[in-house]
Every structure is written in structure tokens, then in C-alpha cells.
Design a protein around this motif. Structure first.
Motif, mmCIF file in Angstrom:
data_model
loop_
_atom_site.group_PDB
_atom_site.id
_atom_site.type_symbol
_atom_site.label_atom_id
_atom_site.label_comp_id
_atom_site.label_asym_id
_atom_site.label_seq_id
_atom_site.Cartn_x
_atom_site.Cartn_y
_atom_site.Cartn_z
ATOM 1 N N GLU A 1 0.834 -1.200 0.000
ATOM 2 C CA GLU A 1 0.000 0.000 0.000
ATOM 3 C C GLU A 1 0.875 1.259 0.000
ATOM 4 N N ALA A 2 0.458 2.267 -0.770
ATOM 5 C CA ALA A 2 1.205 3.525 -0.857
ATOM 6 C C ALA A 2 1.324 4.197 0.506
ATOM 7 N N ALA A 3 0.278 4.079 1.340
ATOM 8 C CA ALA A 3 0.309 4.689 2.674
ATOM 9 C C ALA A 3 1.408 4.066 3.528
ATOM 10 N N CYS A 4 1.641 2.753 3.368
ATOM 11 C CA CYS A 4 2.683 2.081 4.141
ATOM 12 C C CYS A 4 4.073 2.522 3.686
ATOM 13 N N ARG A 5 4.234 2.680 2.379
ATOM 14 C CA ARG A 5 5.529 3.158 1.875
ATOM 15 C C ARG A 5 5.785 4.598 2.328
ATOM 16 N N ASP B 1 18.451 -3.630 3.879
ATOM 17 C CA ASP B 1 18.453 -5.060 4.195
ATOM 18 C C ASP B 1 17.022 -5.596 4.260
ATOM 19 N N THR B 2 16.921 -6.893 4.453
ATOM 20 C CA THR B 2 15.648 -7.633 4.591
ATOM 21 C C THR B 2 14.717 -7.362 3.411
ATOM 22 N N LEU B 3 15.281 -7.296 2.219
ATOM 23 C CA LEU B 3 14.472 -7.003 1.035
ATOM 24 C C LEU B 3 13.627 -8.189 0.583
ATOM 25 N N ASP B 4 13.910 -9.362 1.132
ATOM 26 C CA ASP B 4 13.090 -10.525 0.760
ATOM 27 C C ASP B 4 12.345 -11.113 1.949
ATOM 28 N N SER B 5 12.196 -10.339 3.021
ATOM 29 C CA SER B 5 11.510 -10.868 4.202
ATOM 30 C C SER B 5 10.033 -11.127 3.961
ATOM 31 N N TYR B 6 9.462 -10.496 2.933
ATOM 32 C CA TYR B 6 8.047 -10.740 2.629
ATOM 33 C C TYR B 6 7.789 -12.227 2.350
ATOM 34 N N PRO C 1 4.190 -12.101 -3.551
ATOM 35 C CA PRO C 1 5.565 -11.740 -3.900
ATOM 36 C C PRO C 1 5.649 -10.719 -5.032
ATOM 37 N N THR C 2 4.795 -10.870 -6.044
ATOM 38 C CA THR C 2 4.866 -9.944 -7.174
ATOM 39 C C THR C 2 4.547 -8.522 -6.737
ATOM 40 N N ARG C 3 3.480 -8.368 -5.945
ATOM 41 C CA ARG C 3 3.113 -7.027 -5.460
ATOM 42 C C ARG C 3 4.202 -6.457 -4.552
ATOM 43 N N GLN C 4 4.787 -7.300 -3.703
ATOM 44 C CA GLN C 4 5.809 -6.815 -2.778
ATOM 45 C C GLN C 4 7.053 -6.365 -3.541
ATOM 46 N N GLN C 5 7.458 -7.113 -4.571
ATOM 47 C CA GLN C 5 8.626 -6.718 -5.340
ATOM 48 C C GLN C 5 8.394 -5.385 -6.051
ATOM 49 N N ALA C 6 7.229 -5.217 -6.639
ATOM 50 C CA ALA C 6 6.918 -3.956 -7.304
ATOM 51 C C ALA C 6 6.875 -2.810 -6.301
ATOM 52 N N GLU D 1 9.263 0.544 -6.040
ATOM 53 C CA GLU D 1 8.678 1.876 -5.955
ATOM 54 C C GLU D 1 9.224 2.617 -4.733
ATOM 55 N N LEU D 2 9.418 1.907 -3.632
ATOM 56 C CA LEU D 2 9.960 2.515 -2.418
ATOM 57 C C LEU D 2 11.383 3.033 -2.657
ATOM 58 N N ILE D 3 12.212 2.239 -3.294
ATOM 59 C CA ILE D 3 13.591 2.653 -3.549
ATOM 60 C C ILE D 3 13.619 3.866 -4.472
#
Length: 884
Positions: A80-84, A106-111, A119-124, A128-130
Motif C-alpha cells: 500500500e502507498a500509505a505504508c511506503r 536489508d531484509t528485502l526478501d523478508s516478505y 511476492p509480485t506485489r511486494q517486489q513492485a 517503488e519505495l527505492i
């Protein structure tokens, strides 16, 4: 590159270009940043621990109910954009505001730990966060820990890629180290090669080896580099200083002593005796209480050796023995001083102690450094017996001083001699040799705070006491006015402090306040005078005042500070309040840079923190007074003391109080500081030249004449005058920043903040100019070869003798090297920036011409020496060796 998640900063880390730190421990990136070293903040992107301030405020749905099974942190949902947005505002933005400019993500794959997250949504979302971080802070330097699947979308926003456990791994659940499997190695190698070749990113590999296996860590780092990656090999919890492309030489000695017996480090004699020779050799010390707790982190990366000061039964023998066994397992040498209080088997199963009876004849080979050893022991003592002891002194069958494969020992009564009738001590063994041999300290370029550009420093600082005293002359001028006239005639850098209460109408002397302030303004108008505070009320007992204020006690009648009606001690009033007052007396462009401790000059760690957070350097204490009356090295104080992690910088030498019997006479006594100045210059340069006195020295003809003699002595010496603030920053650099490392080709890598730019080599050592960088010259002295570093980082290679092909180099100057660079083939440009008319000497080879761009007198002499003098404090010149 290095990663270090320990709580206490280690200056050995400055050797690396990037150091990843845990920002939760309060590290100050702006204070730690140094040329060639950028601190990076460790940032957990995919998880958030419960203790993080943002954890309790996160919007609904941002924190998963799933936790990392190893570390306990909750998984973060970035879909969610609000979380980012919340993560950027509550996690990233506070770090940026604190001064962090590099970030280890770090912890870029903790999802993957939460099956409910797509996983697909989390990677996207992570991509976007970076990109949002990059948009928010375009200057940010970003490093990914793995996150390979994100690279196609964020490669342009990322500087480096890291990955853990290519060859060796750490199992946090079992606390065990092991090689990785062949299959895991091949998969990770494929990912790393892709990051390098497809995306052009430098790749860092972080592997884990047990702290006791330092040699294996070096080998693993070498194998990683051979694979084409940047290596860093460390312990599984990243609590120690590991091995990378460089390995920093440990510059820390741990001193274990009984803190219940010695709660005040500043008044602990053995620290004074040990610290000074250790610092001269280039090492800093940290104190560990024998009561515990003992350090749990790996030691071998930053600790060079351990000194145990035995004094009665050990308070926690089990803890001490366990700690020393672990230190020995990591290969650290142990030096036991004063009394033997250990189980000998901790150091060597074959070692045994021997009780030596009183009146035993004492045999010695190398005792007598400062006093003649007794022919017989004055009382019973404990000596050591066992194989492989290299004895310095023994009695009967037991050695009292010696070295061994595990370290060394020096036991009373063969350690120091207490001079009867005097509060003085003399060394029996040479402390420099004792530390070097027992702790197996390797030869290294020793960072040195006494010298710059080949000349001994000169500092002058004045405590403000007595500014309003009436001078003993017919016109009865204020001492401040007499001092102003005196300083006006001596245009060297002076650091002048004031006590606000002495000059304020609200203080004890309202009748002279207006006159005193007028004099102070004229004094600070002199361009060579920098401003300092000597506080508001001149505390005499810093720690007692702090305790009394905490308890709400009235200390008005206790003589802990100047008696000021209605005033109760307050640190903010003493520091920030006095600084504000003094700023009102300064001309435009000047500010208050320092605080000079008053009274007992014994602040607490909290008080030092307060001064540092107020933006001030701190100085005073120490009382070096080596003289014909007190000729021992034990009369030379260290350059500073670390109290619970906080550095107090000592004054280089004592002030006139200790030469005038606490200002009771003789009032001409300060001229004896010339003895101290000369005895701290040879045979070793132990201290800068320092002139340190109070304003009341300008109130009496005898004391003013003593000052004239001391200044005349200084004027006749080849010194390098600097403001005392420059010296304090050098000492800070020594303790907090300077790193010395060996490069693979045998050269030395020297790094630091840049304030300390001199290293000392053994006598006769010479730079190898063809293999060195950032080195501007050297000067010889009985202490050794003082090498001038033009800039940091510097690389220093050595050879045994000077060569006929040496380029032009600076021998010495009374100014700092502001520029030293090649401007064309065989042509170099120099710029010296000082505080007085420049005097400098170069070695200029045959066929070279020295071409000054500033008005200067050039005089050639034998040995290719060319002397330059100028009426200006700044000189620019070229040395042209182009064939003509």
C-alpha cells in the motif's frame, strides 16, 4: 567496505571506504565521517522491530503478524502507498535528518516469510519505495543486500549490491559457523555475476568466520577478492572489526583494573603511568572493570593486547579467567602488572608462580630505566617460573619482569620505585620496551599529535582567572589590561578564555564589570586570539557540583565554585550561558570554540557529553610537570583520558600554579616550565611545546617577567605555532578516527579525519616516494622520522635509505601544508598556510628551481637544502625540475 553492528565506534574502522553501522546505537555520522570513509546506516526495509518508534504508529495493515524467527522483528507490507509513505517519513527521513547519507537496505526478501503477502506485489512495491527514496534524497547512496529480483527496476538508483554467505555462513539459531554448500555457492555466484556484468554494479560479499580464526578470515577474504568481489569477513553478529581488502592494525589496548578501588580514572596513577607510553607508541587505551561485565564482542580486530593491573584478589576470578581464555584463543597477548592475581594455567598450563622470600638478592639484566634497582628485594614478592620466559630480572628461581609466548609481566617491587619522602615514582623497566615486547606490538607508523610539517607544535592557552585582579603597578591596571598589552606584543596564536562571573555585573565584581568587558573586547579584536569559555561560575569540584545539583543541595558555602548570590549549579548556564555572554564581546567573524575545564578539571562523562553537544572542544587537566625536580616519565601525563566512552583532552603541559606552589610563591616560578619544555623534547618528543597560564600571571611583575622568559625561549626554538583548538582536534583524531592498515603490497594505508597529519617512524626510516601517495616530506629527530602527510587518505611505502632520485620534499615548516600536488610533469606546487611569517626548508635536487609566487627570501645551503622565509603567513611556490 566493513559492516559493524556494535554499540561502540572503533577507529580501526576508518580504514575502510564504507562502514555500515547500526544507527539505533546513536552513532553520529557527521562526527564519524572522514576523508575516504563514509558511514552508511543499516536500514531494515522488510522488517520493523517492536522497539522502533514507528512500530506503534504504523497504519493498519502495514505490519504483518508474522515475525522473523531469528530476530523477532515483524514483517512490513509495502504493497500500500500509505505504508511506503509512512516508512519513508518514520524510518528513512529521521536518519537523513541526523546526517546519514549512505544506506544499506536489508531484509528485502523478508516478505517471503509471510505466505499471505503476494511476492509480485511486494517486489513492485519495494522497487517503488527505492525510487521514492531516490526522489526524496537524490544525493543518497544506496546499497542493496541481495534484492536481486529488484535490480532490473532500480539499478539506476543503486550504487552497490551486497550478499552474505558465499563461501562461509553463520547459523544464528545454532550459533555455528560452516562452509556453504556447492549448490548455494553456484546459485549465488550466478546472481552476483549478473549484478556485475548486466547492471555494472560493484558487488560486496560478506562472509562469516569465527573470531578465533583470524587467519582463516584473511584467507576467505583473499578467495572472495580472487573471484572479483569486494570482500568483508567478520563474525556472525557483526560485533567485531573484520577483514576486507584491507585489515586495520589494532590500535587499542584494554586495561583491566579494579574500578571499586579506582572509581575515578583521572586520579588513578597506573593509568597515567601506562597511558602515556602507550599513546607515544601510537595506541589508545580502554578501561575494563575487573568487576565486570567483561567485553563479549570479538577482540582481535581492534584490540592489540590486554593489560591486567593486579591489586589484591580478583573481584570476579571466574569471569576474568573466562575472558582471558577467550582473548588468548583469539591470539591476543596479555601483560600482567603489579601483582600476579591469576590462575597461571589460564595463560600457560606449564606456568607456575613462585613465592620469593624477603631480602633475596635481585639479579637484573635490563632494569634501571629511571632509578637503580635495589641489590636485594625490600620485601616478599611473587615471581614466575616456567618454560620460555625471557627474563629481565629475577630473584632466586622466580622471574619478576619478563616476556613469554603468551605476553609478559612486570611485578612489584621490580615495576616502579616509590621515592621516599616525595610523591614521585620511577620506572625500573623501560615502559616503552616493556609494552612493545610483552604485547608484541608490531612496528607501525605511529600517529603523533606533537608535530606538524616536521616542527614541534607550540600552543598557548590562558585560563581567565584573575582578569579583574589589580596589577601591582602604581596605576593599578586590571590584569586583563596588562595581559592584553602583553599579547599584543606577541602575535602568536593565543586561546583566551573568560569566566563570565568575573566580567558580569551580576557576578562578584560588579564595580569592574564595564572596564573588564571593554578590555576583553579589545583583546578579542587581536586577529591571533581565539575565544574560549572558562565557564560561568568557575566550578572547583565538577562532579561534586553535579551530584549536589542532582540532589537539590545548597552548595553556596562549600567552596565548590565562585559564590554568586542566588545561583545554583546548572550545566546549561555554565556552558551555553557563558558562551552566549562571551559571544557578545567578540568581533564579527569570531566565535567561541572551546571550553577550558576549571578547578579540579575532572568532569564526569555526562558533563563532557554536554560540552560536546554544545558544539565545543574541551581541554585541561593532566598536569605534565616533568622537570629536574620530577624527572620521571610518570610525571608526563597522557594526551587525554576516556571516561565511559567520552574523551577529555588534557592540556599539553601544566600551568604556572604547579610552578608557584599553587600561587603562593615564588611568583617567578613559571620560568621553570622551560625545564619541562626541554625534557619533553629529548630524548623523546613526548609533548608539544605549550605555554599555559592564568590571567593573574599578568598581575605581578615577577610572574610577568617569568612569562617574558618563557616566550623568549619559545621564540628561539624552531616551533610551529597553532591555536590550541587545532591541537585538540588532533587529539580527537588520534582517539576517534585515525586508522593504520597494511595493504597487500606491504605499503601502509593511513586514514583519519585529517587534523592529525604526522606519523612517526623509527630513526633512519625513509619514504619510498615512487610507491607513496599523499606524503609531502619528513624530518629527522632523536625520537624518529616525522613524516608529513599532505592529505588523507595517504599511502606510505618505506625504504632503508634516501635515494639520489628523491623528488623535492619539505623538510620542515612553521605552517601547515595546504596544497602539495603535481601541476605538470616534474613540476610541483606547494602552498603553506600558517599563523606567523613563514619559515620553511625543502630538499631540492640538482637541476630543480624553487619559484616563489609570494614575496619570499630564498637561501640555498649544503645538502640540497633550500630555506624560504616570508613576511606572510601564507606562501605559494613551485618547484620545477623540468630539464632545461
Amino acid at each position: 567496505m566493513a559492516l559493524y553492528y556494535g554499540e561502540t565506534w572503533r577507529p580501526e574502522l576508518t580504514a575502510f571506504d564504507i562502514v555500515v553501522l547500526e544507527p539505533a546505537y546513536g552513532h553520529d555520522p557527521q562526527r564519524l565521517r572522514a576523508p575516504g570513509m563514509e558511514p552508511f546506516a543499516y536500514v531494515s526495509v522488510g522488517e520493523l522491530p517492536d522497539h522502533h518508534p514507528g512500530a506503534a504508529q504504523a497504519p493498519a495493515g502495514c505490519l504483518s503478524s508474522v515475525r522473523n524467527p531469528h530476530w523477532g522483528a515483524r514483517i512490513w507490507n509495502h504493497a500500500e502507498a500509505a505504508c511506503r509513505g509512512f516508512w519513508i517519513e518514520q524510518v528513512f527521513a529521521p536518519l537523513w535528518q541526523r546526517g546519514w547519507r549512505g544506506f544499506f537496505l536489508d531484509t528485502l526478501d523478508s516478505y517471503r516469510l509471510d505466505p499471505q503477502l503476494d511476492p509480485t506485489r511486494q517486489q513492485a512495491a519495494l522497487a517503488e519505495l527505492i525510487r521514492a527514496i531516490r526522489q526524496r534524497a537524490p544525493q543518497a547512496r544506496l546499497m542493496l543486500n541481495r534484492g536481486f529480483e529488484l535490480l532490473p527496476q532500480v539499478a539506476d538508483a543503486v550504487e552497490l549490491v551486497a550478499a552474505e554467505s558465499l563461501l562461509h555462513r553463520f547459523d544464528a539459531a545454532r550459533g555455528a559457523y560452516s562452509p556453504t554448500s556447492e549448490a548455494d555457492q553456484q546459485w549465488l555466484l550466478q546472481q552476483l555475476r549478473q549484478a556485475q556484468q548486466r547492471y555494472g554494479k560493484p558487488v560486496v560479499v560478506i562472509d562469516y568466520v569465527a573470531p578465533a580464526e583470524r587467519a582463516q578470515a584473511r584467507e576467505v577474504a583473499k578467495r572472495i577478492e580472487q573471484l572479483g568481489f569486494i570482500p568483508y569477513v567478520t563474525d556472525g553478529l557483526l560485533q567485531g572489526v573484520g577483514v576486507g581488502r584491507v585489515e586495520s592494525l589494532p590500535r587499542t589496548l584494554l586495561i583491566l583494573l579494579d574500578r571499586q578501588r579506582h572509581p575515578d580514572l583521572q586520579t588513578t596513577p597506573m593509568l597515567r603511568w601506562i597511558d602515556m607510553p602507550a599513546q607515544y607508541l601510537g595506541y589508545r587505551t580502554e578501561v575494563v572493570s575487573l568487576q565486570g561485565p567483561f567485553p563479549q564482542e570479538p577482540l582481535s580486530g581492534h584490540v592489540a593486547g590486554i593489560i591486567v593491573w593486579g591489586e589484591g584478589p580478583a573481584p570476579d576470578p571466574a569471569g576474568l579467567h573466562a575472558f582471558l581464555r577467550r582473548a588468548r584463543a583469539e591470539g591476543l597477548p596479555i601483560l600482567v602488572l603489579n601483582e600476579w592475581t591469576l590462575d597461571p594455567r589460564v595463560l600457560d598450563p606449564a606456568l607456575r608462580t613462585v613465592r620469593i622470600a624477603a631480602q633475596t638478592p635481585l639479579q637484573h639484566e635490563r632494569l634501571g630505566a629511571e632509578t637503580r634497582p635495589p641489590a636485594r628485594l625490600p620485601g616478599p614478592a611473587t615471581g614466575l617460573a616456567g618454560p620460555d620466559l625471557r627474563r629481565w630480572a629475577w630473584a632466586g628461581t622466580g622471574a619478576l619482569v619478563g616476556a613469554a609466548p603468551w605476553g609478559g609481566f612486570a611485578l612489584q617491587p621490580a615495576l616502579v620505585d616509590f621515592v621516599p619522602g616525595f610523591k614521585q615514582v620511577r620506572w625500573l623497566p623501560d615502559p616503552f620496551a616493556l609494552l612493545t615486547e610483552a604485547l608484541r606490538l608490531p612496528p607501525m607508523p605511529a600517529p603523533d599529535v606533537t608535530t606538524e610539517s616536521g616542527r614541534r607544535l607550540l600552543t598557548i592557552h590562558i585560563d581567565g582567572d584573575g582578569f579583574v585582579n589589580r596589577g601591582e603597578w602604581p596605576e593599578r591596571p586590571l590584569a586583563g589590561e596588562v595581559l592584553r598589552r602583553f599579547i599584543e606584543r606577541h602575535p602568536w596564536p593565543h586561546s583566551m578564555s573568560l569566566i563570565e562571573a568575573e566580567l558580569s555585573p551580576q557576578g562578584p565584581y560588579p564595580d569592574t564589570a564595564e572596564e573588564a568587558q571593554r578590555i576583553a573586547r579589545r583583546l578579542f579584536e587581536l586577529p591571533w586570539v581565539e575565544a574560549a569559555t572558562h565557564t560561568f561560575s568557575h566550578p572547583y569540584r565538577w562532579q561534586l557540583l553535579e551530584q549536589s545539583a542532582r540532589n537539590g543541595d545548597d552548595v553556596t558555602e562549600l567552596n565548590y565554585n565562585l559564590a554568586i548570590t542566588g545561583y545554583q549549579f546548572n550545566m546549561r548556564r555554565e556552558v551555553e550561558g557563558s558562551v552566549s555572554f562571551i559571544r557578545g564581546l567578540l568581533p564579527s567573524g569570531k566565535d567561541v570554540r572551546l571550553l577550558f575545564w576549571s578547578g579540579d578539571c575532572n568532569p564526569s562523562a555526562d558533563q563532557i557529553v554536554h560540552v560536546r553537544r554544545a558544539g565545543l572542544l574541551n581541554l585541561n587537566g593532566g598536569d605534565t610537570i616533568k622537570s629536574q625536580q620530577c624527572p620521571s616519565l610518570t610525571c608526563v601525563a597522557p594526551i587525554g583520558v576516556v571516561k565511559d566512552g567520552q574523551l577529555q583532552v588534557y592540556a599539553p603541559l601544566a600551568n604556572e600554579n604547579l610552578y608557584t606552589n599553587l600561587w603562593t610563591g615564588p611568583f617567578w616560578g613559571y620560568q621553570r616550565v622551560i625545564e619541562t619544555l626541554e625534557m619533553t623534547e629529548r630524548p623523546r618528543r613526548l609533548k608539544p611545546a605549550s605555554i599555559y597560564y592564568h590571567t593573574y600571571s599578568a598581575s605581578k611583575p615577577a610572574s610577568l617577567q617569568a612569562l617574558e622568559k618563557v616566550y623568549a625561549w619559545a621564540r628561539a626554538q624552531p616551533l610551529h605555532p597553532q591555536p590550541v583548538s587545532a591541537y585538540v582536534r588532533k587529539v580527537e583524531d588520534f582517539f576517534e578516527h585515525v586508522a593504520v592498515a597494511r595493504l597487500a603490497d606491504g605499503r601502509w594505508l593511513l586514514k583519519g579525519r585529517g587534523d592529525l597529519r604526522t606519523v612517526r617512524l623509527p630513526p633512519g626510516s625513509r619514504p619510498d616516494w615512487a610507491r607513496s601517495a599523499g606524503v609531502a616530506g619528513y624530518a629527522d629527530h632523536p625520537s624518529g622520522t616525522y613524516v608529513h602527510l599532505a592529505s588523507l587518505p595517504a599511502e606510505l611505502a618505506l625504504r632503508e635509505a634516501a635515494g639520489t632520485d628523491d623528488p623535492p620534499y619539505l623538510i620542515s615548516a612553521n605552517a601547515a601544508i595546504d596544497q602539495h600536488e603535481a601541476v605538470a610533469a616534474q613540476r610541483w606546487r606547494w602552498r603553506l598556510q600558517g599563523h606567523v611569517p613563514v619559515e620553511a626548508e625543502w630538499r631540492v635536487p640538482d637541476g630543480c628551481r624553487l619559484i616563489p609566487a609570494t614575496s619570499a627570501t630564498v637561501t640555498a645551503s649544503a645538502g640540497h637544502r633550500v630555506r624560504v622565509t616570508s613576511p606572510h603567513a601564507t606562501v605559494t611556490l613551485d618547484i620545477d625540475c623540468t630539464p632545461r
